[in-house]
Design a protein around this motif. Structure first.
Motif, PDB file in Angstrom:
ATOM      1  N   GLN A 101      38.440  36.229  56.371  1.00 46.35           N
ATOM      2  CA  GLN A 101      38.321  35.506  57.633  1.00 46.35           C
ATOM      3  C   GLN A 101      39.341  34.379  57.736  1.00 46.35           C
ATOM      4  N   LYS A 102      39.594  33.694  56.624  1.00 47.90           N
ATOM      5  CA  LYS A 102      40.505  32.549  56.633  1.00 47.90           C
ATOM      6  C   LYS A 102      41.972  32.953  56.729  1.00 47.90           C
ATOM      7  N   TYR A 103      42.347  34.031  56.027  1.00 48.60           N
ATOM      8  CA  TYR A 103      43.767  34.293  55.825  1.00 48.60           C
ATOM      9  C   TYR A 103      44.310  35.552  56.480  1.00 48.60           C
ATOM     10  N   GLN A 104      43.444  36.468  56.878  1.00 40.83           N
ATOM     11  CA  GLN A 104      43.983  37.695  57.458  1.00 40.83           C
ATOM     12  C   GLN A 104      44.591  37.456  58.826  1.00 40.83           C
ATOM     13  N   GLY A 105      44.018  36.565  59.592  1.00 41.28           N
ATOM     14  CA  GLY A 105      44.566  36.271  60.918  1.00 41.28           C
ATOM     15  C   GLY A 105      44.060  37.237  61.972  1.00 41.28           C
ATOM     16  N   THR A 106      44.160  36.810  63.205  1.00 44.19           N
ATOM     17  CA  THR A 106      43.710  37.660  64.299  1.00 44.19           C
ATOM     18  C   THR A 106      44.745  38.731  64.609  1.00 44.19           C
ATOM     19  N   THR A 107      44.324  39.734  65.342  1.00 42.00           N
ATOM     20  CA  THR A 107      45.235  40.815  65.739  1.00 42.00           C
ATOM     21  C   THR A 107      46.401  40.262  66.532  1.00 42.00           C
ATOM     22  N   CYS A 108      46.119  39.308  67.398  1.00 40.05           N
ATOM     23  CA  CYS A 108      47.169  38.710  68.246  1.00 40.05           C
ATOM     24  C   CYS A 108      48.223  38.015  67.391  1.00 40.05           C
ATOM     25  N   VAL A 109      47.767  37.251  66.395  1.00 38.34           N
ATOM     26  CA  VAL A 109      48.696  36.522  65.522  1.00 38.34           C
ATOM     27  C   VAL A 109      49.542  37.505  64.727  1.00 38.34           C
ATOM     28  N   LYS A 110      48.908  38.546  64.181  1.00 35.31           N
ATOM     29  CA  LYS A 110      49.633  39.524  63.382  1.00 35.31           C
ATOM     30  C   LYS A 110      50.656  40.278  64.225  1.00 35.31           C
ATOM     31  N   ARG A 111      50.309  40.556  65.473  1.00 38.32           N
ATOM     32  CA  ARG A 111      51.249  41.236  66.362  1.00 38.32           C
ATOM     33  C   ARG A 111      52.471  40.350  66.622  1.00 38.32           C
ATOM     34  N   ALA A 112      52.222  39.061  66.805  1.00 32.89           N
ATOM     35  CA  ALA A 112      53.323  38.120  67.038  1.00 32.89           C
ATOM     36  C   ALA A 112      54.215  38.012  65.809  1.00 32.89           C
ATOM     37  N   GLN A 113      53.604  38.022  64.624  1.00 28.53           N
ATOM     38  CA  GLN A 113      54.380  37.960  63.384  1.00 28.53           C
ATOM     39  C   GLN A 113      55.262  39.193  63.227  1.00 28.53           C
ATOM     40  N   LEU A 114      54.722  40.353  63.564  1.00 25.86           N
ATOM     41  CA  LEU A 114      55.497  41.591  63.466  1.00 25.86           C
ATOM     42  C   LEU A 114      56.647  41.593  64.454  1.00 25.86           C
ATOM     43  N   GLN A 115      56.411  41.103  65.660  1.00 28.21           N
ATOM     44  CA  GLN A 115      57.471  41.038  66.665  1.00 28.21           C
ATOM     45  C   GLN A 115      58.610  40.137  66.179  1.00 28.21           C
ATOM     46  N   ALA A 116      58.250  39.030  65.544  1.00 28.35           N
ATOM     47  CA  ALA A 116      59.266  38.108  65.022  1.00 28.35           C
ATOM     48  C   ALA A 116      60.074  38.779  63.904  1.00 28.35           C
ATOM     49  N   LEU A 117      59.401  39.543  63.063  1.00 27.13           N
ATOM     50  CA  LEU A 117      60.092  40.247  61.987  1.00 27.13           C
ATOM     51  C   LEU A 117      61.008  41.335  62.538  1.00 27.13           C
ATOM     52  N   ARG A 118      60.561  42.034  63.573  1.00 24.26           N
ATOM     53  CA  ARG A 118      61.403  43.059  64.199  1.00 24.26           C
ATOM     54  C   ARG A 118      62.684  42.441  64.747  1.00 24.26           C
ATOM     55  N   LYS A 119      62.546  41.291  65.373  1.00 21.74           N
ATOM     56  CA  LYS A 119      63.730  40.612  65.933  1.00 21.74           C
ATOM     57  C   LYS A 119      64.665  40.165  64.812  1.00 21.74           C
ATOM     58  N   GLU A 120      64.068  39.636  63.738  1.00 24.11           N
ATOM     59  CA  GLU A 120      64.862  39.185  62.589  1.00 24.11           C
ATOM     60  C   GLU A 120      65.620  40.353  61.970  1.00 24.11           C
ATOM     61  N   PHE A 121      64.964  41.505  61.878  1.00 21.00           N
ATOM     62  CA  PHE A 121      65.605  42.696  61.325  1.00 21.00           C
ATOM     63  C   PHE A 121      66.725  43.188  62.239  1.00 21.00           C
ATOM     64  N   GLU A 122      66.483  43.128  63.538  1.00 21.66           N
ATOM     65  CA  GLU A 122      67.454  43.627  64.517  1.00 21.66           C
ATOM     66  C   GLU A 122      68.767  42.853  64.471  1.00 21.66           C
ATOM     67  N   VAL A 123      68.712  41.550  64.278  1.00 22.33           N
ATOM     68  CA  VAL A 123      69.923  40.713  64.324  1.00 22.33           C
ATOM     69  C   VAL A 123      70.556  40.522  62.947  1.00 22.33           C
ATOM     70  N   LEU A 124      69.966  41.129  61.919  1.00 18.53           N
ATOM     71  CA  LEU A 124      70.519  40.998  60.570  1.00 18.53           C
ATOM     72  C   LEU A 124      71.960  41.496  60.497  1.00 18.53           C
ATOM     73  N   HIS A 125      72.808  40.775  59.797  1.00 17.68           N
ATOM     74  CA  HIS A 125      74.160  41.263  59.508  1.00 17.68           C
ATOM     75  C   HIS A 125      74.657  40.549  58.254  1.00 17.68           C
ATOM     76  N   MET A 126      75.557  41.187  57.563  1.00 20.40           N
ATOM     77  CA  MET A 126      76.103  40.613  56.337  1.00 20.40           C
ATOM     78  C   MET A 126      76.996  39.426  56.675  1.00 20.40           C
ATOM     79  N   LYS A 127      76.882  38.365  55.882  1.00 19.65           N
ATOM     80  CA  LYS A 127      77.684  37.168  56.110  1.00 19.65           C
ATOM     81  C   LYS A 127      78.958  37.222  55.270  1.00 19.65           C
ATOM     82  N   ASN A 128      80.013  36.603  55.766  1.00 17.13           N
ATOM     83  CA  ASN A 128      81.239  36.491  54.977  1.00 17.13           C
ATOM     84  C   ASN A 128      80.944  35.725  53.693  1.00 17.13           C
TER      85      ASN A 128
END
Length: 209
Positions: A101-128
């Protein structure tokens, strides 16, 4: 000679704040020790009373002892600072449900976290200046967090992302990998190995100059 039935007891997974990953490891650990059913469902035997049979009383005592052992595993997995925030610690199920109950988080929160990770993955690129190993490490860390959030993330998706986001000095080897292999059957380790060889050649060429 060691007995054929002897084995190394797996370490108790320590809770490090990443609930989804920890709960998966801990559930498997409890399953392997035959405690999971008790943790998931609780002590279901009738409470001993004057009307209870001796068999029921014995079963209840056995379940209570087993529950104490399961609680001990959970106590060892949780830091004291976290344990002190759990109000009810009567049974292993109480502890498990409270953590969930304390740490799993609500469905809404988990969905938002996944969306943020998808965006982070999408813009990933190797740095000089970034090494192949460092870039693979960054990419795989995000991909694994997405998998923990139940995102379907096949290896080929990660391979394609890495190949199209390398810096220009890897263009030749990227083209070679794409032309010479079926990416669907190629492993991440194989791609990393090919890029590392190219990186070493570039480094050696610079040194020779």
């Amino acid at each position: 000679m060691a007995s054929e039935n002897s084995f190394v007891q797996p370490a108790i997974p320590r809770f490090n704040g990443h609930y989804d990953h920890w709960s998966m490891l801990m559930e498997n650990f409890l399953h392997s020790n035959e405690y999971w059913n008790l943790v998931e469902n609780g002590i279901t035997a009738a409470v001993g009373s004057s009307k209870s049979s001796e068999v029921q009383k014995k079963t209840l005592d056995e379940l209570k002892l087993k529950d104490l052992k399961a609680k001990n595993y959970l106590f060892q997995a949780i830091d004291r600072s976290i344990l002190e925030t759990i109000l009810k610690k009567d049974t292993a199920k109480d502890i498990w449900d409270s953590l969930k109950q304390k740490y799993q988080g609500t469905t809404c929160v988990k969905r938002a976290q996944l969306q943020a990770l998808r965006k982070e993955f999408e813009v990933l690129h190797m740095k000089n200046g970034e090494t192949v190993n460092d870039y693979f490490g960054r990419t795989l860390a995000i991909a694994n967090r997405m998998r923990i959030h139940r995102e379907k993330m096949d290896d080929v998706v990660i391979i394609e992302k890495i190949l199209r986001s390398m810096i220009s000095k890897f263009d030749y080897v990227v083209c070679s990998i794409e032309k010479s292999n079926d990416l669907d059957t190629l492993s991440i380790d194989e791609v990393q190995s090919s890029l590392l060889v190219h990186e070493q050649r570039i480094s050696q060429h610079v040194t020779d100059e």
